[in-house]
Scaffold this active site. Sequence first.
Site, mmCIF file in Angstrom:
data_model
loop_
_atom_site.group_PDB
_atom_site.id
_atom_site.type_symbol
_atom_site.label_atom_id
_atom_site.label_comp_id
_atom_site.label_asym_id
_atom_site.label_seq_id
_atom_site.Cartn_x
_atom_site.Cartn_y
_atom_site.Cartn_z
ATOM 1 N N GLU A 26 0.837 -1.209 0.000
ATOM 2 C CA GLU A 26 0.000 0.000 0.000
ATOM 3 C C GLU A 26 0.866 1.252 0.000
ATOM 4 O O GLU A 26 0.551 2.239 -0.664
ATOM 5 C CB GLU A 26 -0.932 0.019 1.222
ATOM 6 C CG GLU A 26 -1.947 -1.122 1.284
ATOM 7 C CD GLU A 26 -3.027 -1.037 0.222
ATOM 8 O OE1 GLU A 26 -3.046 -0.088 -0.573
ATOM 9 O OE2 GLU A 26 -3.867 -1.977 0.183
ATOM 10 N N ASP A 83 -4.426 -9.576 -8.555
ATOM 11 C CA ASP A 83 -4.782 -8.595 -9.592
ATOM 12 C C ASP A 83 -3.642 -7.785 -10.202
ATOM 13 O O ASP A 83 -3.304 -7.914 -11.381
ATOM 14 C CB ASP A 83 -5.880 -7.654 -9.063
ATOM 15 C CG ASP A 83 -5.606 -7.088 -7.661
ATOM 16 O OD1 ASP A 83 -4.547 -7.379 -7.115
ATOM 17 O OD2 ASP A 83 -6.467 -6.359 -7.134
ATOM 18 N N GLU A 127 -18.514 -6.242 -2.317
ATOM 19 C CA GLU A 127 -17.140 -6.755 -2.247
ATOM 20 C C GLU A 127 -17.016 -8.155 -2.833
ATOM 21 O O GLU A 127 -15.988 -8.523 -3.376
ATOM 22 C CB GLU A 127 -16.642 -6.763 -0.803
ATOM 23 C CG GLU A 127 -16.070 -5.429 -0.345
ATOM 24 C CD GLU A 127 -14.820 -4.991 -1.098
ATOM 25 O OE1 GLU A 127 -14.944 -4.615 -2.286
ATOM 26 O OE2 GLU A 127 -13.735 -4.995 -0.515
ATOM 27 N N GLU A 164 -12.386 0.337 -9.407
ATOM 28 C CA GLU A 164 -12.011 -0.548 -10.521
ATOM 29 C C GLU A 164 -13.025 -0.557 -11.656
ATOM 30 O O GLU A 164 -12.658 -0.591 -12.834
ATOM 31 C CB GLU A 164 -11.789 -1.986 -10.027
ATOM 32 C CG GLU A 164 -10.492 -2.218 -9.301
ATOM 33 C CD GLU A 164 -10.483 -1.715 -7.869
ATOM 34 O OE1 GLU A 164 -11.545 -1.244 -7.395
ATOM 35 O OE2 GLU A 164 -9.430 -1.785 -7.217
ATOM 36 N N THR A 204 -1.372 1.167 -10.751
ATOM 37 C CA THR A 204 -2.583 0.512 -10.257
ATOM 38 C C THR A 204 -3.403 1.440 -9.361
ATOM 39 O O THR A 204 -4.588 1.250 -9.169
ATOM 40 C CB THR A 204 -2.237 -0.799 -9.503
ATOM 41 O OG1 THR A 204 -3.437 -1.522 -9.269
ATOM 42 C CG2 THR A 204 -1.534 -0.516 -8.171
#
EC number: 3.2.1.113
Length: 928
Positions: A147, A294, A388, A406, A492
């Site tokens: 993160e 991902d 989710e 996304e 991302t």
Amino acid sequence: MSEAGGCRGCGSSVPQRAPWSLVAATAAFCLVSATSVWTAGAAPMSREERQKLGNQVLEMFDHAYGNYMEHAYPADELMPLTCRGRVRGQEPSRGDVDDALGKFSLTLIDSLDTLVVLNKTKEFEDAVRKVLRDVNLDNDVVVSVFETNIRVLGGLLGGHSLAIMLKEKGEYMQWYNDELLQMAKQLGYKLLPAFNTTSGLPYPRINLKFGIRKPEARTGTETDTCTACAGTLILEFAALSRFTGATIFEEYARKALDFLWEKRQRSSNLVGVTINIHTGDWVRKDSGVGAGIDSYYEYLLKAYVLLGDDSFLERFNTHYDAIMRYISQPPLLLDVHIHKPMLNARTWMDALLAFFPGLQVLKGDIRPAIETHEMLYQVIKKHNFLPEAFTTDFRVHWAQHPLRPEFAESTYFLYKATGDPYYLEVGKTLIENLNKYARVPCGFAAMKDVRTGSHEDRMDSFFLAEMFKYLYLLFADKEDIIFDIEDYIFTTEAHLLPLWLSTTNQSISKKNTTSEYTELDDSNFDWTCPNTQILFPNDPLYAQSIREPLKNVVDKSCPRGIIRVEESFRSGAKPPLRARDFMATNPEHLEILKKMGAASSIDAEDGLRFMQEMIELSSQQQKEQQLPPRAVQIVSHPFFGRVVLTAGPAQFGLDLSKHKETRGFVASSKPYNGCSELTNPEAVMGKIALIQRGQCMFAEKARNIQNAGAIGGIVIDDNEGSSSDTAPLFQMAGDGKDTDDIKIPMLFLFSKEGSIILDAIREYEEVEVLLSDKAKDRAAILKGKMIPSYIINSNPEMENEEQPSSENDSQSAEQITSSSQEVDLVDQESPEESSLNSQPESLSPADMDNAASVSPSEQISNPMENHETTSLDGECTDLDNQLQEQSETEEDSNPNVSWGKKVQPIDSILADWNEDIEAFEMMEKDEL
Ligand code: DMJ
């Protein structure tokens, strides 16, 4: 080696990798042809409307960013419900989610380049100054390496990239001297100790001040990390190396990628979700394109685009083939086992996979991108947001939605690729839903439960980093943005890195790569620039023709067990026997069972699948015995439906999922525990009675308040501090006897939610609520209503302000009163079958919890009521499962005292609310 790192046939006058930028940033290579030939399909959207929507996005960003800056900064994130900053250590721990918070003003850093994309150059300049002045990267706090890399390092690099672009333009940032880059470098060095493993895979966490494995670090004992965590570093680390000339960062990130590649499962070419950072063994062997994996795939393709190294494209292509072979079951993407890739590992999908259609656009594989995106859009239309997780038959599996970007990302890329105005309409829906359901006076709040519309007190930084960028860019024309977005690649986290980095400081490109690669053949570049094949030859309706067969895929879907679902979508072939269809008395079924595991490998696989399905089914049935959550929505001034509390249902009384909602003012019952005849029936008559949990059975409380004339009841937990944030959904059991006599709806609130109502009563006296199965649209709540003056006058802030005329006063007061929708006790349908079996509540609070908290086996509600059922005419009705997340409440032991808690005084919240109400009323007028 391909020319120019893969961009074959590009015009020689352009910089080496510039044509790839078209592919990387916006997939404009497709747009060029698609928009020019567009003639039919979804109605084109006028420039005027696109501008209007773009302006709406700007206004929404201001609302989110403005509230963060005003009420939360320098904290990492805004808590939009309580309107203050989230400071780690000062709030109950939420577990891993908190590892993104490093006391480094996360949201500000994550927002930097969004400010420039949204043309807020002045604000960008101010924000950069604040970062340089206030942000400390040396805090004694343990953060996630992943993160911190994507949000903070990426945010600083994106900020730097656009700062130097602006400086070069000559107007803004003239004073800038690479200060953000220096901070990025400092942070880069702080992250490097995480890579001190034999594998080269980084530890998942690091202490910003003390690094790893020192006693003070409080981290470094972890053995596992997720694949995405280890494989999503190359863009930021390579950019840092190339910007600064310090090669070490790119080397470390490459080494981690090389290791993951070596560890791929060789027969399936898939990777698992988690890996042991010391041994390289796969810890979780399931494999998908969503959570945990991902951005590993995303970074392979984008690393190729940014760095021009064929090995990354070759790896990506190898994985992509495997994904399309095993995981892609259009329109679904389902996790499988890396060793048995024909075997689905789950019956549900997670929301993170919504980025994948965008990546497929970048790859040039448009058809499956359109299909998956369309399926996701239908799930969104059903629940307003993407939950989710949702099952293969599109029921909610995990009901939260933390405002993830996304889907907006994929929508943007698909629009760029197809030019189909349908995707603009999709974007418009996203904007509307955010404003309708997530907007609160102090920002935008994550959805705690998409089914009820209840909120969580969080606004993640990625909402500002990504959502607003993609939505703004979706509606923007080239001239609406002050720089050429196609010169950049999105990380991302949607941070922008310039493509010219590909030709800068390339020295490390080929060092340390462990694999040999063959030359890529021409098929890898079929869709690259210049595009020799027109994507939609003479067919402007291409995208629509792909969506059409999927139009009702979600609505018409019936519950389905674990099967290779493409069978049911693609062909008419008879699907394998499903556990939920199995009947022990059916000879044909018995015959199929016998064959399973015996004859062919396909039968064996079916057998395994069947067993797995049986296990899933039985646990699912246990879950399905639970009732879904309900909503208590405060509808009176100044809340107007903005506050939605997650409530537990009762197994008796009026079933709110079958009846109209109940609306009324609340009143506390006397005695407060409601365990005997009320002494204040006049106070609760026609109202919703508040009762405290404890001392007697829930059914007894219900009867007492019903006898006093209450139209509903809310039981408030007596366990101080309990909250639906941290406790599983609670439902109130009956008393083991016939409860048909209870006609009013009863809901349960944990103490934290209950005190919101009690505080509101203290503050405003008259508090009106709506009890329902799902929060109602605020427009419907407000329609035709005005704020009564007696309520306005109760707010000292407003006393000096202009008051409505007396004529309006009486009219509005009347409207409010008549809006209370009283439940007709006589005309009620008979209530649901009541409990047959529930345990009596004892007098001890602990025992009471046991009696009333409903473990699946103790449930006694009518199963038909809760199951997703298929009605006789074949239409599916949907009563979703409920699943509540549980989070830890452990306190961080190292609160940084200088980061004071900012609690907004009630009157300032009220002032904000008033502003918001005005804005809302304006919006309403506009709509009319
Ligand atoms: C973002 O931080 C990034 O997009 C990441 O790759 C995945 N999840 C969040 C948003 O959902």
